[in-house]
Write a protein that holds these residues in place. Structure first.
Motif, PDB file in Angstrom:
ATOM      1  N   TRP A   1      33.352  26.774  55.106  1.00 51.22           N
ATOM      2  CA  TRP A   1      33.469  25.528  54.358  1.00 51.22           C
ATOM      3  C   TRP A   1      33.193  25.758  52.868  1.00 51.22           C
ATOM      4  O   TRP A   1      33.848  25.190  51.997  1.00 51.22           O
ATOM      5  N   LEU A   2      32.250  26.640  52.559  1.00 49.36           N
ATOM      6  CA  LEU A   2      31.810  26.852  51.186  1.00 49.36           C
ATOM      7  C   LEU A   2      32.715  27.821  50.412  1.00 49.36           C
ATOM      8  O   LEU A   2      32.815  27.724  49.188  1.00 49.36           O
ATOM      9  N   GLU A   3      33.379  28.747  51.094  1.00 45.32           N
ATOM     10  CA  GLU A   3      34.136  29.804  50.428  1.00 45.32           C
ATOM     11  C   GLU A   3      35.214  29.278  49.477  1.00 45.32           C
ATOM     12  O   GLU A   3      35.322  29.759  48.344  1.00 45.32           O
ATOM     13  N   PRO A   4      36.054  28.314  49.842  1.00 46.11           N
ATOM     14  CA  PRO A   4      37.063  27.840  48.887  1.00 46.11           C
ATOM     15  C   PRO A   4      36.463  27.158  47.663  1.00 46.11           C
ATOM     16  O   PRO A   4      37.080  27.107  46.607  1.00 46.11           O
ATOM     17  N   LYS A   5      35.262  26.649  47.791  1.00 46.71           N
ATOM     18  CA  LYS A   5      34.636  25.945  46.670  1.00 46.71           C
ATOM     19  C   LYS A   5      33.996  26.912  45.673  1.00 46.71           C
ATOM     20  O   LYS A   5      33.835  26.582  44.509  1.00 46.71           O
ATOM     21  N   THR A   6      33.599  28.093  46.119  1.00 46.97           N
ATOM     22  CA  THR A   6      32.891  29.016  45.238  1.00 46.97           C
ATOM     23  C   THR A   6      33.765  30.126  44.701  1.00 46.97           C
ATOM     24  O   THR A   6      33.570  30.581  43.591  1.00 46.97           O
ATOM     25  N   GLN A   7      34.699  30.654  45.479  1.00 49.66           N
ATOM     26  CA  GLN A   7      35.607  31.738  45.106  1.00 49.66           C
ATOM     27  C   GLN A   7      34.834  32.953  44.604  1.00 49.66           C
ATOM     28  O   GLN A   7      35.089  33.483  43.532  1.00 49.66           O
ATOM     29  N   PHE A   8      33.868  33.418  45.410  1.00 52.16           N
ATOM     30  CA  PHE A   8      33.094  34.594  45.037  1.00 52.16           C
ATOM     31  C   PHE A   8      33.949  35.850  44.995  1.00 52.16           C
ATOM     32  O   PHE A   8      33.681  36.756  44.233  1.00 52.16           O
ATOM     33  N   ASP A   9      34.976  35.938  45.809  1.00 49.80           N
ATOM     34  CA  ASP A   9      35.744  37.165  45.913  1.00 49.80           C
ATOM     35  C   ASP A   9      36.963  37.188  44.996  1.00 49.80           C
ATOM     36  O   ASP A   9      37.762  38.107  45.069  1.00 49.80           O
ATOM     37  N   HIS A  10      37.128  36.220  44.127  1.00 56.57           N
ATOM     38  CA  HIS A  10      38.237  36.199  43.194  1.00 56.57           C
ATOM     39  C   HIS A  10      37.722  36.589  41.812  1.00 56.57           C
ATOM     40  O   HIS A  10      36.821  35.967  41.272  1.00 56.57           O
ATOM     41  N   GLY A  11      38.329  37.614  41.238  1.00 56.06           N
ATOM     42  CA  GLY A  11      37.856  38.114  39.966  1.00 56.06           C
ATOM     43  C   GLY A  11      38.273  37.237  38.797  1.00 56.06           C
ATOM     44  O   GLY A  11      39.317  36.600  38.811  1.00 56.06           O
ATOM     45  N   VAL A  12      37.435  37.209  37.782  1.00 60.38           N
ATOM     46  CA  VAL A  12      37.733  36.479  36.561  1.00 60.38           C
ATOM     47  C   VAL A  12      37.570  37.463  35.406  1.00 60.38           C
ATOM     48  O   VAL A  12      36.488  37.939  35.125  1.00 60.38           O
ATOM     49  N   MET A  13      38.685  37.810  34.741  1.00 59.47           N
ATOM     50  CA  MET A  13      38.625  38.796  33.669  1.00 59.47           C
ATOM     51  C   MET A  13      38.681  38.136  32.292  1.00 59.47           C
ATOM     52  O   MET A  13      38.008  38.553  31.377  1.00 59.47           O
ATOM     53  N   ASP A  14      39.532  37.137  32.140  1.00 63.56           N
ATOM     54  CA  ASP A  14      39.709  36.545  30.824  1.00 63.56           C
ATOM     55  C   ASP A  14      39.373  35.059  30.816  1.00 63.56           C
ATOM     56  O   ASP A  14      39.883  34.319  29.983  1.00 63.56           O
ATOM     57  N   GLY A  15      38.559  34.615  31.697  1.00 60.98           N
ATOM     58  CA  GLY A  15      38.157  33.221  31.748  1.00 60.98           C
ATOM     59  C   GLY A  15      38.974  32.378  32.692  1.00 60.98           C
ATOM     60  O   GLY A  15      38.612  31.253  32.978  1.00 60.98           O
ATOM     61  N   THR A  16      40.099  32.922  33.182  1.00 57.60           N
ATOM     62  CA  THR A  16      40.906  32.187  34.151  1.00 57.60           C
ATOM     63  C   THR A  16      40.841  32.923  35.480  1.00 57.60           C
ATOM     64  O   THR A  16      41.016  34.136  35.525  1.00 57.60           O
ATOM     65  N   PRO A  17      40.586  32.225  36.546  1.00 57.07           N
ATOM     66  CA  PRO A  17      40.512  32.887  37.846  1.00 57.07           C
ATOM     67  C   PRO A  17      41.869  33.446  38.263  1.00 57.07           C
ATOM     68  O   PRO A  17      42.913  32.891  37.920  1.00 57.07           O
ATOM     69  N   SER A  18      41.830  34.560  38.977  1.00 56.12           N
ATOM     70  CA  SER A  18      43.069  35.151  39.472  1.00 56.12           C
ATOM     71  C   SER A  18      43.642  34.270  40.575  1.00 56.12           C
ATOM     72  O   SER A  18      42.916  33.555  41.246  1.00 56.12           O
ATOM     73  N   PRO A  19      44.974  34.316  40.763  1.00 55.69           N
ATOM     74  CA  PRO A  19      45.578  33.471  41.798  1.00 55.69           C
ATOM     75  C   PRO A  19      45.140  33.922  43.191  1.00 55.69           C
ATOM     76  O   PRO A  19      44.769  35.063  43.397  1.00 55.69           O
ATOM     77  N   HIS A  20      45.234  32.985  44.126  1.00 55.66           N
ATOM     78  CA  HIS A  20      44.873  33.288  45.512  1.00 55.66           C
ATOM     79  C   HIS A  20      45.860  34.276  46.077  1.00 55.66           C
ATOM     80  O   HIS A  20      47.032  34.266  45.755  1.00 55.66           O
ATOM     81  N   ARG A  21      45.350  35.127  46.940  1.00 56.57           N
ATOM     82  CA  ARG A  21      46.222  36.082  47.623  1.00 56.57           C
ATOM     83  C   ARG A  21      46.740  35.489  48.886  1.00 56.57           C
ATOM     84  O   ARG A  21      46.243  34.689  49.504  1.00 56.57           O
TER      85      ARG A  21
END
Length: 58
Positions: free
Chosen positions: A38-58
């Motif tokens: 339930w919490l994973e889509p809200k936090t996106q711990f495994d998605h990298g952020v390099m330039d201030g914008t989150p990377s798209p979902h895989r």
């Protein structure tokens, strides 16, 4: 609170250990299968952020 719970468990140490083990197992399963999915889509711990914008979902 934990001391209150511990005092209400049966006096036999084997039964206490079994009850505590089952309680820890149930808490772990609830976290693993209910809370974290339930919490994973809200936090996106495994998605990298390099330039201030989150990377798209895989």
């Amino acid at each position: 609170m934990y001391l209150w719970i511990w005092r209400r468990l049966p006096d036999d140490p084997r039964v206490r250990l079994l009850i505590v083990a089952v309680a820890v197992l149930v808490a772990g399963l609830v976290l693993w299968y209910v809370v974290f999915p339930w919490l994973e889509p809200k936090t996106q711990f495994d998605h990298g952020v390099m330039d201030g914008t989150p990377s798209p979902h895989r």
